[in-house]
Design a protein around this motif. Structure first.
Motif, PDB file in Angstrom:
ATOM      1  N   ALA A   1      25.497  20.234   0.625  1.00  0.00           N
ATOM      2  CA  ALA A   1      24.202  19.739   1.103  1.00  0.00           C
ATOM      3  C   ALA A   1      24.113  19.744   2.628  1.00  0.00           C
ATOM      4  O   ALA A   1      23.036  19.928   3.192  1.00  0.00           O
ATOM      5  CB  ALA A   1      23.965  18.331   0.578  1.00  0.00           C
ATOM      6  N   PHE A   2      25.232  19.503   3.297  1.00  0.00           N
ATOM      7  CA  PHE A   2      25.269  19.409   4.756  1.00  0.00           C
ATOM      8  C   PHE A   2      26.298  20.389   5.310  1.00  0.00           C
ATOM      9  O   PHE A   2      27.294  20.000   5.901  1.00  0.00           O
ATOM     10  CB  PHE A   2      25.610  17.976   5.196  1.00  0.00           C
ATOM     11  N   GLU A   3      26.044  21.661   5.124  1.00  0.00           N
ATOM     12  CA  GLU A   3      27.011  22.707   5.477  1.00  0.00           C
ATOM     13  C   GLU A   3      27.427  22.693   6.940  1.00  0.00           C
ATOM     14  O   GLU A   3      28.549  23.036   7.267  1.00  0.00           O
ATOM     15  CB  GLU A   3      26.444  24.073   5.110  1.00  0.00           C
ATOM     16  N   ALA A   4      26.545  22.302   7.833  1.00  0.00           N
ATOM     17  CA  ALA A   4      26.845  22.368   9.267  1.00  0.00           C
ATOM     18  C   ALA A   4      27.633  21.157   9.766  1.00  0.00           C
ATOM     19  O   ALA A   4      27.988  21.099  10.937  1.00  0.00           O
ATOM     20  CB  ALA A   4      25.547  22.495  10.059  1.00  0.00           C
ATOM     21  N   SER A   5      27.925  20.204   8.915  1.00  0.00           N
ATOM     22  CA  SER A   5      28.623  18.988   9.346  1.00  0.00           C
ATOM     23  C   SER A   5      30.116  19.234   9.510  1.00  0.00           C
ATOM     24  O   SER A   5      30.703  20.087   8.851  1.00  0.00           O
ATOM     25  CB  SER A   5      28.393  17.869   8.333  1.00  0.00           C
ATOM     26  N   SER A   6      30.722  18.424  10.362  1.00  0.00           N
ATOM     27  CA  SER A   6      32.164  18.525  10.599  1.00  0.00           C
ATOM     28  C   SER A   6      32.915  17.535   9.704  1.00  0.00           C
ATOM     29  O   SER A   6      32.313  16.664   9.078  1.00  0.00           O
ATOM     30  CB  SER A   6      32.467  18.205  12.058  1.00  0.00           C
ATOM     31  N   SER A   7      34.218  17.647   9.683  1.00  0.00           N
ATOM     32  CA  SER A   7      35.050  16.703   8.916  1.00  0.00           C
ATOM     33  C   SER A   7      34.820  15.275   9.399  1.00  0.00           C
ATOM     34  O   SER A   7      34.775  14.340   8.606  1.00  0.00           O
ATOM     35  CB  SER A   7      36.522  17.062   9.042  1.00  0.00           C
ATOM     36  N   ALA A   8      34.663  15.094  10.704  1.00  0.00           N
ATOM     37  CA  ALA A   8      34.406  13.758  11.262  1.00  0.00           C
ATOM     38  C   ALA A   8      33.082  13.202  10.753  1.00  0.00           C
ATOM     39  O   ALA A   8      32.964  12.007  10.476  1.00  0.00           O
ATOM     40  CB  ALA A   8      34.410  13.809  12.787  1.00  0.00           C
ATOM     41  N   ASP A   9      32.078  14.080  10.615  1.00  0.00           N
ATOM     42  CA  ASP A   9      30.785  13.641  10.082  1.00  0.00           C
ATOM     43  C   ASP A   9      30.940  13.133   8.653  1.00  0.00           C
ATOM     44  O   ASP A   9      30.381  12.104   8.288  1.00  0.00           O
ATOM     45  CB  ASP A   9      29.761  14.781  10.099  1.00  0.00           C
ATOM     46  N   TYR A  10      31.689  13.875   7.835  1.00  0.00           N
ATOM     47  CA  TYR A  10      31.895  13.461   6.448  1.00  0.00           C
ATOM     48  C   TYR A  10      32.647  12.135   6.382  1.00  0.00           C
ATOM     49  O   TYR A  10      32.322  11.264   5.583  1.00  0.00           O
ATOM     50  CB  TYR A  10      32.655  14.529   5.658  1.00  0.00           C
ATOM     51  N   GLU A  11      33.642  11.965   7.235  1.00  0.00           N
ATOM     52  CA  GLU A  11      34.399  10.710   7.268  1.00  0.00           C
ATOM     53  C   GLU A  11      33.494   9.548   7.655  1.00  0.00           C
ATOM     54  O   GLU A  11      33.621   8.448   7.123  1.00  0.00           O
ATOM     55  CB  GLU A  11      35.578  10.820   8.232  1.00  0.00           C
ATOM     56  N   ALA A  12      32.564   9.783   8.580  1.00  0.00           N
ATOM     57  CA  ALA A  12      31.641   8.735   9.013  1.00  0.00           C
ATOM     58  C   ALA A  12      30.691   8.323   7.892  1.00  0.00           C
ATOM     59  O   ALA A  12      30.188   7.196   7.877  1.00  0.00           O
ATOM     60  CB  ALA A  12      30.852   9.200  10.233  1.00  0.00           C
ATOM     61  N   MET A  13      30.434   9.209   6.935  1.00  0.00           N
ATOM     62  CA  MET A  13      29.539   8.899   5.820  1.00  0.00           C
ATOM     63  C   MET A  13      30.214   8.071   4.739  1.00  0.00           C
ATOM     64  O   MET A  13      29.540   7.488   3.898  1.00  0.00           O
ATOM     65  CB  MET A  13      29.012  10.199   5.195  1.00  0.00           C
ATOM     66  N   GLU A  14      31.532   8.014   4.736  1.00  0.00           N
ATOM     67  CA  GLU A  14      32.275   7.249   3.733  1.00  0.00           C
ATOM     68  C   GLU A  14      31.810   5.799   3.755  1.00  0.00           C
ATOM     69  O   GLU A  14      31.666   5.201   4.815  1.00  0.00           O
ATOM     70  CB  GLU A  14      33.753   7.322   4.054  1.00  0.00           C
ATOM     71  N   GLY A  15      31.549   5.242   2.588  1.00  0.00           N
ATOM     72  CA  GLY A  15      31.134   3.841   2.490  1.00  0.00           C
ATOM     73  C   GLY A  15      29.677   3.613   2.823  1.00  0.00           C
ATOM     74  O   GLY A  15      29.222   2.471   2.909  1.00  0.00           O
ATOM     75  N   ILE A  16      28.905   4.684   2.984  1.00  0.00           N
ATOM     76  CA  ILE A  16      27.509   4.552   3.373  1.00  0.00           C
ATOM     77  C   ILE A  16      26.639   4.023   2.231  1.00  0.00           C
ATOM     78  O   ILE A  16      25.568   3.481   2.456  1.00  0.00           O
ATOM     79  CB  ILE A  16      26.976   5.893   3.921  1.00  0.00           C
ATOM     80  N   SER A  17      27.085   4.163   1.020  1.00  0.00           N
ATOM     81  CA  SER A  17      26.335   3.717  -0.154  1.00  0.00           C
ATOM     82  C   SER A  17      27.149   2.673  -0.910  1.00  0.00           C
ATOM     83  O   SER A  17      28.337   2.870  -1.166  1.00  0.00           O
ATOM     84  CB  SER A  17      26.055   4.923  -1.067  1.00  0.00           C
ATOM     85  N   ALA A  18      26.488   1.553  -1.252  1.00  0.00           N
ATOM     86  CA  ALA A  18      27.194   0.475  -1.932  1.00  0.00           C
ATOM     87  C   ALA A  18      26.211  -0.431  -2.641  1.00  0.00           C
ATOM     88  O   ALA A  18      25.038  -0.495  -2.302  1.00  0.00           O
ATOM     89  CB  ALA A  18      28.007  -0.340  -0.926  1.00  0.00           C
ATOM     90  N   SER A  19      26.722  -1.150  -3.628  1.00  0.00           N
ATOM     91  CA  SER A  19      25.964  -2.229  -4.249  1.00  0.00           C
ATOM     92  C   SER A  19      26.229  -3.480  -3.445  1.00  0.00           C
ATOM     93  O   SER A  19      27.292  -3.628  -2.835  1.00  0.00           O
ATOM     94  CB  SER A  19      26.427  -2.457  -5.696  1.00  0.00           C
ATOM     95  N   ALA A  20      25.268  -4.395  -3.449  1.00  0.00           N
ATOM     96  CA  ALA A  20      25.439  -5.627  -2.671  1.00  0.00           C
ATOM     97  C   ALA A  20      24.825  -6.807  -3.404  1.00  0.00           C
ATOM     98  O   ALA A  20      23.859  -6.658  -4.160  1.00  0.00           O
ATOM     99  CB  ALA A  20      24.803  -5.475  -1.298  1.00  0.00           C
ATOM    100  N   LEU A  21      25.365  -7.973  -3.140  1.00  0.00           N
ATOM    101  CA  LEU A  21      24.810  -9.240  -3.609  1.00  0.00           C
ATOM    102  C   LEU A  21      24.080  -9.854  -2.408  1.00  0.00           C
ATOM    103  O   LEU A  21      24.680 -10.058  -1.362  1.00  0.00           O
ATOM    104  CB  LEU A  21      25.916 -10.177  -4.086  1.00  0.00           C
ATOM    105  N   ILE A  22      22.795 -10.089  -2.581  1.00  0.00           N
ATOM    106  CA  ILE A  22      21.975 -10.623  -1.489  1.00  0.00           C
ATOM    107  C   ILE A  22      21.481 -12.002  -1.885  1.00  0.00           C
ATOM    108  O   ILE A  22      20.891 -12.171  -2.954  1.00  0.00           O
ATOM    109  CB  ILE A  22      20.798  -9.681  -1.189  1.00  0.00           C
ATOM    110  N   THR A  23      21.765 -12.983  -1.040  1.00  0.00           N
ATOM    111  CA  THR A  23      21.294 -14.346  -1.285  1.00  0.00           C
ATOM    112  C   THR A  23      20.545 -14.848  -0.063  1.00  0.00           C
ATOM    113  O   THR A  23      20.802 -14.429   1.064  1.00  0.00           O
ATOM    114  CB  THR A  23      22.459 -15.307  -1.594  1.00  0.00           C
ATOM    115  N   ALA A  24      19.571 -15.732  -0.317  1.00  0.00           N
ATOM    116  CA  ALA A  24      18.786 -16.317   0.772  1.00  0.00           C
ATOM    117  C   ALA A  24      18.093 -17.574   0.251  1.00  0.00           C
ATOM    118  O   ALA A  24      17.880 -17.737  -0.941  1.00  0.00           O
ATOM    119  CB  ALA A  24      17.748 -15.323   1.276  1.00  0.00           C
ATOM    120  N   LEU A  25      17.759 -18.453   1.177  1.00  0.00           N
ATOM    121  CA  LEU A  25      17.032 -19.673   0.835  1.00  0.00           C
ATOM    122  C   LEU A  25      15.639 -19.614   1.434  1.00  0.00           C
ATOM    123  O   LEU A  25      15.427 -19.060   2.498  1.00  0.00           O
ATOM    124  CB  LEU A  25      17.756 -20.907   1.389  1.00  0.00           C
ATOM    125  N   ARG A  26      14.701 -20.237   0.764  1.00  0.00           N
ATOM    126  CA  ARG A  26      13.338 -20.245   1.274  1.00  0.00           C
ATOM    127  C   ARG A  26      12.913 -21.659   1.532  1.00  0.00           C
ATOM    128  O   ARG A  26      13.188 -22.578   0.899  1.00  0.00           O
ATOM    129  CB  ARG A  26      12.399 -19.597   0.252  1.00  0.00           C
TER     130      ARG A  26
END
Length: 65
Positions: free
Chosen positions: A40-65
């Protein structure tokens, strides 16, 4: 990932909406499929791919109103 926000932006939007004590806790980071990323990102470098690691995740979000 369409519509996904970085955790700080999500927190900021909730606080502007009047919520307090907002926490965003990453519960499950997702590994990237590097073969798909390289095609998908042919022009990217190895460093670019490493920087993308962990970019997507599930999260628990809490807040009070």
């Amino acid at each position: 990932m369409a519509g996904a926000l970085p955790s700080e932006e999500y927190r900021s939007k909730l606080e502007r909406a009047g919520f307090r004590d907002v926490t965003v806790t990453i519960t499950k980071p997702y590994a990237l499929n590097m073969e798909v990323m390289r095609s998908a990102f042919e022009a990217s470098s190895s460093a670019d791919y490493e920087a993308m690691e962990g970019i997507s995740a599930s999260a628990l979000i809490t807040a009070l109103r």
